[in-house]
Design an enzyme around this catalytic site. Structure first.
Site, short mmCIF file in Angstrom:
data_model
loop_
_atom_site.label_atom_id
_atom_site.label_comp_id
_atom_site.label_asym_id
_atom_site.label_seq_id
_atom_site.Cartn_x
_atom_site.Cartn_y
_atom_site.Cartn_z
N HIS A 1 -25.21 -4.16 10.63
CA HIS A 1 -25.15 -3.86 9.20
C HIS A 1 -25.77 -4.99 8.40
O HIS A 1 -25.51 -6.16 8.67
CB HIS A 1 -23.68 -3.66 8.79
CG HIS A 1 -23.48 -3.39 7.34
ND1 HIS A 1 -24.04 -2.30 6.70
CD2 HIS A 1 -22.77 -4.07 6.40
CE1 HIS A 1 -23.67 -2.32 5.43
NE2 HIS A 1 -22.91 -3.38 5.22
N ASP B 1 -22.49 -6.07 -0.57
CA ASP B 1 -22.38 -5.27 0.65
C ASP B 1 -22.27 -3.80 0.26
O ASP B 1 -21.33 -3.39 -0.43
CB ASP B 1 -21.14 -5.70 1.44
CG ASP B 1 -20.98 -4.95 2.75
OD1 ASP B 1 -21.70 -3.96 3.00
OD2 ASP B 1 -20.10 -5.35 3.54
N CYS C 1 -28.19 0.67 4.69
CA CYS C 1 -27.80 -0.69 4.31
C CYS C 1 -29.01 -1.60 4.09
O CYS C 1 -29.00 -2.44 3.18
CB CYS C 1 -26.84 -1.30 5.32
SG CYS C 1 -27.48 -1.36 7.02
#
Length: 130
Positions: A18, A35, A88
């Site tokens: 990620h 994030d 992401c």
């Protein structure tokens, strides 16, 4: 630009699967974590702050000034979040793009196709799009 006006961008690979982003805002004495899955990132923030202190000591021969005034900011609720398990990297690139231009993070999952096109165009042009 004076060095204290700079931002330093760090892509962060969390757990090998990620991508997130951390930004050092030198003038504000702040390190903030972004994030797209909403993870806090405090471990990464502490690590980056230690890196900043170590680099300052190694390069300048003295401790980072006002060490106690620095703020470590975990991911905030107003950070744009992804709605799937694979965007992401695009979100990380867009955080960096917007923040590098002092723009508010006003994008969402709805804009990701346009964001991907913007990234591709930047790569093809060999420079970021203004």
């Amino acid at each position: 630009l004076h060095p204290m006006n700079h931002k330093i961008f760090f892509p962060v690979n969390a757990g090998g699967v990620h991508w997130c982003c951390a930004v050092v805002f030198m003038a504000e004495k702040r390190i903030q974590f972004y994030d797209s899955l909403g993870g806090g990132g405090m471990t990464y923030l502490r690590g980056l702050f230690q890196y900043l202190k170590d680099e300052h000591k190694a390069k300048k021969g003295c401790p980072l000034p006002d060490e106690d005034k620095w703020e470590l900011v975990t991911c905030t609720e107003d950070t744009p979040f992804q709605q799937n398990g694979y965007d992401c990297g695009v979100f990380t690139c867009m955080y960096s793009d917007f923040l590098s231009k002092d723009c508010p993070l006003k994008f969402s999952q709805h804009h990701i196709t346009q964001c991907r096109q913007r990234i591709a165009l930047s790569i093809m042009n060999g420079s970021a799009i203004e």
